[in-house]
Design an enzyme around this catalytic site. Structure first.
Site, short mmCIF file in Angstrom:
data_model
loop_
_atom_site.label_atom_id
_atom_site.label_comp_id
_atom_site.label_asym_id
_atom_site.label_seq_id
_atom_site.Cartn_x
_atom_site.Cartn_y
_atom_site.Cartn_z
N ASP A 33 -3.36 -0.71 32.57
CA ASP A 33 -3.21 -1.74 33.64
C ASP A 33 -2.03 -1.55 34.49
O ASP A 33 -0.77 -1.54 34.27
CB ASP A 33 -2.90 -3.15 33.05
CG ASP A 33 -2.88 -4.34 34.24
OD1 ASP A 33 -3.17 -3.77 35.29
OD2 ASP A 33 -2.87 -5.55 33.90
N TYR A 41 1.43 -0.55 30.60
CA TYR A 41 1.10 -1.88 31.38
C TYR A 41 2.07 -2.15 32.46
O TYR A 41 3.30 -2.51 31.96
CB TYR A 41 1.15 -2.91 30.19
CG TYR A 41 1.11 -4.23 30.71
CD1 TYR A 41 0.29 -4.74 31.55
CD2 TYR A 41 1.83 -5.19 30.10
CE1 TYR A 41 0.06 -6.08 32.26
CE2 TYR A 41 1.73 -6.82 30.78
CZ TYR A 41 0.75 -6.82 31.75
OH TYR A 41 0.73 -8.26 32.03
N HIS A 94 -9.64 -9.23 32.04
CA HIS A 94 -9.98 -7.87 32.45
C HIS A 94 -11.06 -7.44 31.62
O HIS A 94 -11.62 -7.89 30.76
CB HIS A 94 -8.94 -7.00 32.04
CG HIS A 94 -7.48 -7.25 33.07
ND1 HIS A 94 -6.86 -6.30 33.73
CD2 HIS A 94 -6.75 -8.11 32.86
CE1 HIS A 94 -5.77 -6.98 34.22
NE2 HIS A 94 -5.52 -7.88 33.67
#
Length: 638
Positions: free
Chosen positions: A198, A154, A312
Site C-alpha cells: 500500500d 505500508y 482494499h
C-alpha cells in the site's frame, strides 16, 4: 509462482475458514504479503504466527499496539509443492532499528546490503525527521530471494494533516524519500527489486475516481488546456510515485498497468463508510512495481476486487517457472527456483522468521502452561488429598457435635419444642454441614400438637383483607394531568402541577383544582391541546368508555398513533432516504440520521464547503441530511 499483496486491515479479519493455514492456501500464492495487520506479538496466536505450511515474518510498531504492521508468508517447499525460502530478511529501511525480540541483533553477514549502504544522509533528505522514527511504526519488511529483493511496504497516510499542522505530511514524505533511497541503493548494488504494498498514492489520473474532475478544476485554474498537471501539483506523494515510473530517473515498471494499460476503474481501495465499493468509487493505491530486469520472468498481473474482507483488494503477479535465456553459446533454459537459489529440499529460513521466536521455539514457557492439567497420577493424588481433607473435617464436626453438652430442659418450654430438637439431633452428621447463607432466616417449623396443648390454645391466623378493587377499572390518561384533591388522598396524578404558556402571553403557574368527571378531563385537555396533538389524541382515546379491544375504530386509531413515522425523502431526487446510526464514541453516539440513498460517485455532493456547485453531478448522492429526532419537529412545522 504467484506473489500477492493485500492491505488486509487486520490479520484477524477472516474467520470463515477452519485455520490460518487454510486461509493462506486460499490465495494460491507462494509469497503472500499483508499490510495494516493491526496486531502485536503478544496477541498473535500461534496458529497465525506459525502456520504449518508457511514461514512467517512480522514487523510490529514499537509503541502503538493494534496499528500499522506488515507481514510476509512464504510457502515451505515440500514433496508436492515447490515453495520458496528467503535467503535473508530484515525489518525497516535503516540499520538503526533494534528489535527487542531479536537477540543478538542481525550481523552484517545476515543483512541484505553491506553496512555502508544504509547511510542515507544525502539521499533521504530527511534532516528534520529522525531516521529511527521512520522505522518505528512497523511499515517495512525486506526479504532476499536471490533473483530479486522484495520490499513489503505500508506507506503512511497524510489524512491527519492540515494547513496549520503538517507534521504527519512531513513524516509521510520523509518516509517516501527514505524508501526511494533504499531502492536506489539496492539497484546500485546490481540487485533486481520488487516493491509492493500500500503506497498510499496514485500513479496516474486513471487511477483516481475523480481524476477527470481534478483535471477540469486544474484547467479552470490555469494549469494548461487539459489541467493534467494540476493532478500532480496538488499532491506531493503522486509526484514522488510518478518519478519512480516516468522520466529520466524512473526505476520501476507498474506491472498490473502494463498488462491492462487502458482499463478504467481498476481501483484497489474504497471508502467503506460511504459504501463506495458498490459503485466502484475508489482509487488505486496498492501496487506491485518491479525493475525492468525482471520483466522476462513476469507472466501476468491483476487485481481481485471480488475478494472482500477489507477496504482494499488483493493485487498479484505471476512468474514463469522457467524462461529461455540467450547467451553467446546459444539458448538455454533457466528455472525460476534455480535463479532464486532455492536449492533442493527444505532449509531453515532467516532468523527473523517467527519459528525462532522464544515462545514458538521451545525456549520460553507460556503462562498458560502453568494452568494446564497435570499427569493422571497427580490428579489421583490430589483427589485423595481432597477426599481425606473432607473426611477429616466431617469427623471433626461429629466430635464437636457429640462433645457439646446438652442443656437441661426448661419446664417452661413446651414439649413441642422438645420434639423439634430431638428431630434435629437425630439427623446424619453430614446434614450438619450447611452451604446456605447464614444471614438468611430459616422458616420456623409448624408447631406440633402435644398432649398438654389444647386446640383452644391455637389461635387461627386472621385472613388478610381482600384488596379493594378500584371502581372504574384502569386509570384514565387524563388523570395524570389533574391536581390532587383537597382531602390530600394519595392517588394517580396527586403531585401533578400543570402550567401552560403561549407566545406573547404569560400565565401564572397555577394548580388545577380537582373536580369530578368531565370538568377535570376538560381542563386536562385544554392544557394539553396547545402542546402536543398526538398526546391530545391519546387522551381522547383513553376517555372512551367502550373497551378498545371491542372497538375496531379505537384499535385503528391507536395503531395510527403508534405507527413509526414514514422515512423522509431527499430534496434533490425525491427518493426515500436511508437511515444510519452513529457508532463513533461522542455526544451523538447512538443517534440515528437519514441521508440520500443513492450511491456515491464522481461529483457527488459532499456539501458546499467541500464541493463547488459547478462540480456536482446530480446522478449521485446529494447532501441531504436530517436527524431522526428532528423529523417530528420538521413535519409539525409544515
Amino acid at each position: 509462482m504467484r506473489i500477492l499483496t493485500w492491505n488486509i486491515a487486520s490479520i484477524f479479519q477472516w474467520n470463515s475458514l477452519k485455520n490460518h493455514d487454510a486461509i493462506l492456501d486460499y490465495f494460491q500464492a507462494d509469497i503472500i504479503n499483508f499490510q495494516e495487520i493491526k496486531s502485536n506479538r503478544a496477541s498473535l496466536p500461534a496458529t497465525v504466527a506459525l502456520p504449518p505450511s508457511y514461514d512467517a515474518y512480522y514487523s510490529f510498531p514499537l509503541t502503538k499496539n493494534g496499528y500499522s504492521g506488515v507481514a510476509t508468508y512464504t510457502r515451505k517447499p515440500s514433496e508436492t509443492v515447490s515453495g520458496v525460502t528467503a535467503l535473508k530478511a530484515e525489518e525497516g529501511l535503516t540499520k538503526l532499528l533494534r528489535q527487542p525480540h531479536l537477540k543478538p541483533p542481525l550481523s552484517d553477514e545476515e543483512r541484505i546490503s553491506r553496512p555502508e549502504a544504509y547511510d542515507y544522509d544525502d539521499e533521504a533528505e530527511a534532516d528534520s525527521i529522525d531516521l529511527k522514527s521512520l522505522d518505528a511504526e512497523g511499515r517495512v519488511l525486506t526479504l532476499d530471494f536471490g533473483l530479486f529483493v522484495l520490499i513489503n511496504v505500508y506507506c503512511p497516510n497524510d489524512g491527519g494533516s492540515s494547513e496549520e499542522d503538517t507534521t504527519r505530511f512531513d513524516y509521510k514524505m520523509a518516509f517516501h524519500r527514505l524508501l526511494e533511497a533504499r531502492v536506489r541503493t539496492l539497484i546500485k548494488e546490481g540487485r533486481e527489486v520488487i516493491l509492493l504494498g500500500d503506497l498510499n498514492a496514485c500513479a496516474a489520473i486513471i487511477d483516481h475516481c475523480e481524476g477527470n474532475i481534478i483535471m477540469r478544476r486544474g484547467a479552470g485554474q490555469g494549469f494548461g488546456d487539459d489541467g493534467k498537471e494540476h493532478f500532480w501539483v496538488e499532491n506531493d506523494a503522486r509526484r514522488w510515485l510518478r518519478a519512480l515510473l516516468e522520466g529520466d530517473k524512473k526505476c520501476f515498471v507498474d506491472i498490473v498497468r502494463k498488462y491492462h494499460p487502458e482499463r478504467e476503474g481498476m481501483f484497489t481501495c474504497w471508502n467503506t463508510k460511504l459504501s463506495a465499493r458498490a459503485s466502484n468509487y475508489g482509487t488505486r493505491i496498492d501496487y506491485i512495481l518491479a525493475t525492468p530486469g525482471l520483466l522476462p520472468w513476469i507472466k501476468a498481473g491483476d487485481i481481485e476486487p471480488s475478494l472482500k474482507g477489507s477496504d482494499h483488494c488483493p493485487v498479484w503477479i505471476e512468474l514463469y517457472e522457467e524462461i529461455e535465456v540467450s547467451s553467446p553459446n546459444g539458448t538455454s533454459t533457466m528455472k525460476l527456483r534455480d535463479a532464486m537459489l532455492c536449492g533442493s529440499g527444505e532449509k531453515d529460513p532467516p532468523r527473523l522468521a517467527t519459528r525462532f521466536w522464544d515462545e514458538h521455539s521451545g525456549k520460553q514457557r507460556l503462562l498458560a502452561s502453568f494452568f494446564s492439567a497435570g499427569s493422571t497420577s497427580g490428579k489421583t493424588k490430589a483427589k485423595e488429598r481432597v477426599t481425606a481433607t473432607a473426611i477429616g473435617s466431617s469427623n471433626s464436626t461429629d466430635s464437636e457435635t457429640t462433645q457439646t453438652p446438652t442443656p437441661a430442659p426448661d419446664p417452661s418450654i413446651p414439649s413441642s419444642q422438645d420434639s423439634v430438637c430431638s428431630q434435629t439431633s437425630s439427623q446424619s452428621p453430614s446434614s450438619s454441614i450447611s452451604f446456605s447463607n447464614p444471614s438468611k432466616k430459616r422458616k420456623s417449623p409448624p408447631p406440633s400438637l402435644s398432649p398438654t396443648t389444647s386446640i383452644s390454645d391455637i389461635k387461627p391466623k386472621k385472613p388478610k383483607a381482600d384488596k379493594e378493587v378500584k371502581k372504574g377499572g384502569q386509570s384514565k390518561l387524563s388523570s395524570f394531568f389533574v391536581a390532587p384533591s383537597a382531602s390530600g388522598s394519595k392517588g394517580v396524578g396527586q403531585s401533578s402541577v400543570v402550567s401552560s404558556s403561549k407566545k406573547g402571553k404569560s400565565k401564572d403557574s397555577s394548580t388545577i383544582d380537582s373536580g369530578t368527571g368531565g370538568d377535570n378531563e376538560g381542563r386536562a385537555m385544554e392544557v394539553v391541546k396547545e402542546n402536543d396533538e398526538e398526546l391530545l389524541r391519546a387522551i381522547q382515546l383513553s376517555l372512551s368508555d367502550t373497551p378498545s379491544s371491542s372497538t375496531s375504530s379505537s384499535q385503528e386509531a391507536w395503531k395510527s398513533l403508534l405507527k413509526a413515522p414514514e422515512p423522509p425523502r431527499c430534496v434533490v431526487h425525491n427518493e426515500v432516504a436511508k437511515e444510519f446510526r452513529v457508532n463513533k464514541p461522542g455526544a451523538n453516539k447512538g443517534r440515528s440520521f437519514w441521508v440520500c440513498s443513492r450511491p456515491v460517485g464522481p461529483g457527488y455532493d459532499r456539501g458546499r464547503s467541500e464541493r463547488p456547485r459547478e462540480e456536482v453531478d446530480a446522478r449521485w448522492k446529494c447532501n441531504f441530511f436530517v436527524w431522526s429526532s428532528e423529523l417530528g419537529t420538521k413535519r409539525a412545522g409544515k
